[in-house]
Design a protein around this motif. Structure first.
Motif, PDB file in Angstrom:
ATOM      1  N   ALA A  62       0.883  -1.037   0.000  1.00 47.81           N
ATOM      2  CA  ALA A  62      -0.001  -0.022  -0.142  1.00 47.81           C
ATOM      3  C   ALA A  62       0.703   1.291   0.032  1.00 47.81           C
ATOM      4  O   ALA A  62       0.267   2.239  -0.167  1.00 47.81           O
ATOM      5  N   GLY A  63       2.017   1.250   0.181  1.00 47.84           N
ATOM      6  CA  GLY A  63       3.104   2.353   0.193  1.00 47.84           C
ATOM      7  C   GLY A  63       3.310   2.924   1.736  1.00 47.84           C
ATOM      8  O   GLY A  63       2.372   2.564   2.537  1.00 47.84           O
ATOM      9  N   HIS A  64       4.040   3.682   2.032  1.00 44.73           N
ATOM     10  CA  HIS A  64       4.389   3.904   3.273  1.00 44.73           C
ATOM     11  C   HIS A  64       4.822   5.633   3.051  1.00 44.73           C
ATOM     12  O   HIS A  64       5.946   5.840   2.276  1.00 44.73           O
ATOM     13  N   GLU A  65       4.068   6.375   3.600  1.00 50.48           N
ATOM     14  CA  GLU A  65       4.398   7.823   3.504  1.00 50.48           C
ATOM     15  C   GLU A  65       6.074   8.027   3.955  1.00 50.48           C
ATOM     16  O   GLU A  65       6.522   8.894   3.183  1.00 50.48           O
ATOM     17  N   ALA A  66       6.411   7.681   5.053  1.00 51.02           N
ATOM     18  CA  ALA A  66       7.748   7.982   5.528  1.00 51.02           C
ATOM     19  C   ALA A  66       9.047   7.497   4.589  1.00 51.02           C
ATOM     20  O   ALA A  66       9.980   8.050   4.435  1.00 51.02           O
ATOM     21  N   TRP A  67       8.617   6.205   3.801  1.00 56.90           N
ATOM     22  CA  TRP A  67       9.591   5.601   2.882  1.00 56.90           C
ATOM     23  C   TRP A  67       9.279   6.388   1.529  1.00 56.90           C
ATOM     24  O   TRP A  67      10.594   6.429   0.964  1.00 56.90           O
ATOM     25  N   GLN A  68       8.185   7.005   1.211  1.00 54.65           N
ATOM     26  CA  GLN A  68       8.114   7.356  -0.048  1.00 54.65           C
ATOM     27  C   GLN A  68       8.336   6.253  -1.419  1.00 54.65           C
ATOM     28  O   GLN A  68       8.789   6.421  -2.229  1.00 54.65           O
ATOM     29  N   GLY A  69       7.698   5.212  -0.966  1.00 53.80           N
ATOM     30  CA  GLY A  69       7.706   3.951  -1.610  1.00 53.80           C
ATOM     31  C   GLY A  69       7.025   2.863  -1.004  1.00 53.80           C
ATOM     32  O   GLY A  69       6.567   3.018  -0.036  1.00 53.80           O
ATOM     33  N   THR A  70       7.287   1.702  -1.705  1.00 53.99           N
ATOM     34  CA  THR A  70       6.802   0.617  -1.046  1.00 53.99           C
ATOM     35  C   THR A  70       7.580  -0.351  -0.536  1.00 53.99           C
ATOM     36  O   THR A  70       7.333  -1.372   0.102  1.00 53.99           O
ATOM     37  N   PHE A  71       8.899  -0.183  -0.756  1.00 56.03           N
ATOM     38  CA  PHE A  71       9.975  -0.770  -0.326  1.00 56.03           C
ATOM     39  C   PHE A  71      10.764   0.038   0.569  1.00 56.03           C
ATOM     40  O   PHE A  71      11.068   1.084   0.568  1.00 56.03           O
TER      41      PHE A  71
END
Length: 200
Positions: A62-71
């Motif tokens: 679903a993506g992660h806001e802090a990562w700015q990506g899915t991985f």
């Protein structure tokens, strides 16, 4: 298991690494992301561990806001330092540049890199007084690998860059990507009995 995560893990398992690196899968953290895969590695010279570390691949479809990506890649790397290097006041900045430099040397794109560099000194007393003082460097870091075709990052290349960092902190000469020092007949192998790296 999502296809993108399966492909990313398969690439980690099939990566060809420097012969000084011994690496094996380990139990991943359970609460950082819906999917995780972890590796432990050591730079070995004979029976001596020159450096060791742990690399964790996290995936949230679903993506992660802090990562700015899915991985997300999360690491801990540590090694004992020579006294002259341990005394260098610029050691934390230099150590961090080893991580970013290892990624950039292999042409890897990444985002949202963050972490800490810790220098810890030990002095021995009493029954241990004969031991010389020791200093250990520890790098804890995480970064978001740029996703490629099919939304899958080049995890094998990121693992190779991470192994370059391990070798550099261990004091080994740098390898040339694709060159003679970048070859190994095995990818993920069993480690001999040794102390285990702490979890990031």
């Amino acid at each position: 298991m999502p296809p993108a995560f399966r492909l990313a893990v398969d690439a980690l398992r099939g990566a060809r690494l420097r012969p000084e690196i011994e690496i094996e899968p380990s139990r991943p953290p359970q609460r950082l992301a819906p999917y995780a895969y972890a590796l432990e590695a050591a730079v070995v010279d004979g029976e001596e561990d020159l450096a060791d570390g742990r690399l964790v691949l996290l995936h949230d479809p679903a993506g992660h806001e802090a990562w700015q990506g899915t991985f997300r890649l999360v690491t801990l790397v540590r090694a004992e330092l020579e006294p002259e290097m341990a005394a260098d006041p610029l050691l934390p900045e230099v150590s961090w540049s080893w991580l970013t430099g290892a990624l950039e040397a292999r042409g890897l794109s990444y985002e949202e890199a963050s972490g800490t560099v810790t220098r810890a000194g030990s002095h021995y007393f009493g029954g241990l007084a004969e031991r010389r003082p020791a200093t250990q460097i520890e790098i804890r870091a995480s970064w978001t690998p740029r996703e490629g075709r099919g939304g899958v990052p080049d995890t094998a290349a990121h693992l190779a860059a991470w192994c370059d960092l391990l070798c550099q902190i261990a004091g080994l000469p740098p390898s040339v990507p694709g060159g003679p020092l970048d070859q190994s007949s095995a990818a993920v192998v069993s480690l001999p009995q040794r102390r285990g790296p702490q979890h990031p």
